[in-house]
Design a protein around this motif. Structure first.
Motif: not given
Length: 316
Positions: A191-193, A183-187, A176-179, A152-154
Motif C-alpha cells: 500500500v502506498a504511504y 513486497l508482493r514477491d515477499l508475500g 512507495s509504489p516503486r517497491h 516495508g521496503s526499509g
C-alpha cells in the motif's frame, strides 16, 4: 610490526560532516576474542543518532567509533576461543567500532556467515533482523494475524515482512509504489504511504480481515495514527522510531530510544535463528547500495534521507 587499521570516528557532535577516517591500532584479541578482517559493515540509524546527540552529548565519548555489525574473516584468535579458527567466515553483532578494516570482537557475538549471503548482505542481517524479531515477539505475532508494517521496503521493515509471513501471518506493507513489486514477491500486500493511507489500508483489509498487529519502522504521525485507528489492542502496536508519542498513545516503544524496551535477551537469542533462515534461503537481505569507508558521510546522508530500498553498507 603492529597491525594498523582505518576506522571511522565522529570528532564532534553534529551531522555527517563531523566524520573522519583515521588510522588506529586494532589491538590483539584477548581471552574469548577474535580479530576480524572486515569485509563489510552495516549502516544503521543508530550509528548517526549517536553523534547527532540523540543519546546525549558527553564530550568524553569523543572521538566516537561507529558501527555495530560486520561481516568478515577471522584472522587471529585469543586464548579460550572455543569454536572459531583463522580463516572462518563470520558475521558479528553487537560490536563496537565496526566501520573499520579490522576489529577485535567477542566470539560470543558471532555466527557463521550464511552461505546464501554475500559479504555486504551478511553485514546487514543481524541488527535489522534482531530488531524485526523483537517487534514480532513484543506484539505476539502468530499464525492468522493480519500485520500492518509501516516502511516495508526499509532494512528493518523488509525483515519484519518476511518473518511475519514465515510465522503464518498476512502482511500489509506501506512503501512507495516503486517497491511494491518486491513486497508482493515477499508475500505482502503493498500500500502506498501518504495522504489517504488509512482509507487505502481499509480497502486492502477487505480481503484479509481486520488488522490485528501494527509495526511501525518509520515513526511518522501518519504511521502511528493509522496504526491506532486500525488495531483494537494497543499492546499489539509497536514502534521502533516514534518514541515521542508512544507513551501517550499507549503503544510499545522498542529499541534504544527514550523509555523504550531494548529487548536485549530477545535480540541476542535471535542471532542463530536468523543465520539459519538466511542459510537455507528463507530470509533475503537486500542491499540498496555500498560505499567505501571514505564515503561514509554520503552513506549517512543517504540513510537519513530515508528512501533506501534495503540496507546501506560500507565496504573497506
Amino acid at each position: 610490526m603492529a597491525l594498523t587499521s582505518r576506522a571511522v570516528v565522529a570528532t564532534a557532535y553534529g551531522g555527517p560532516e563531523v566524520l573522519r577516517l583515521i588510522d588506529v591500532d586494532p589491538g590483539d584479541p584477548g581471552p574469548g576474542d577474535v580479530l576480524v578482517e572486515v569485509r563489510a559493515a552495516g549502516v544503521n540509524p543508530t550509528d548517526w543518532k549517536g553523534y547527532a546527540g540523540v543519546y546525549g552529548t558527553n564530550p568524553a565519548r569523543l572521538p566516537m567509533r561507529l558501527g555495530y555489525e560486520v561481516s568478515g574473516v577471522v584472522s587471529a584468535v585469543g586464548p579460550s576461543v572455543r569454536w572459531l579458527s583463522p580463516g572462518d567466515e563470520i558475521i558479528a553483532w553487537r560490536v563496537s567500532g565496526g566501520y573499520a578494516d579490522r576489529i577485535v570482537v567477542s566470539e560470543q557475538v558471532t555466527v557463521r556467515r550464511p552461505r546464501h549471503l554475500d559479504w555486504p548482505a551478511a553485514s546487514g542481517l543481524l541488527l535489522a533482523g534482531t530488531t524485526a524479531v523483537h517487534t514480532l515477539v513484543a506484539t505476539g505475532t502468530h499464525d492468522g494475524d493480519v500485520v500492518l508494517v509501516h516502511g516495508g521496503s526499509g532494512g528493518v521493515g523488509r525483515m519484519v515482512v518476511q518473518l511475519a509471513v514465515l510465522r503464518g501471518a498476512q502482511v500489509i506493507a506501506t512503501a512507495s509504489p516503486r517497491h511494491h513489486s518486491d513486497l508482493r514477491d515477499l508475500g505482502a500486500t503493498p500500500v502506498a504511504y501518504g495522504e489517504g493511507l488509512l482509507d487505502r489500508v481499509r480497502e486492502a483489509v477487505r480481503s484479509t480481515g481486520p488488522v490485528t498487529v501494527a509495526i511501525d519502522t518509520v515513526g511518522t504521525d501518519e504511521a502511528l495514527d493509522t496504526s491506532v485507528a486500525l488495531v483494537a489492542d494497543r499492546a499489539r502496536v509497536a514502534t521502533i522510531a516514534g518514541f515521542r508519542r508512544a507513551g501517550d498513545l499507549g503503544i510499545k516503544a522498542l529499541g534504544g530510544g527514550p523509555g523504550a524496551d531494548p529487548g536485549n535477551d530477545v535480540r541476542e537469542a535471535a542471532r542463530a535463528q536468523l543465520a539459519e533462515l538466511a542459510s537455507d534461503g528463507s530470509l533475503d537481505v537486500r542491499v540498496a547500495q555500498t560505499y567505501p569507508l571514505s564515503e561514509v558521510a554520503q552513506a549517512h546522508r543517504d540513510g537519513q534521507a530515508g528512501h533506501a530500498a534495503g540496507k546501506l553498507v560500507l565496504v573497506p
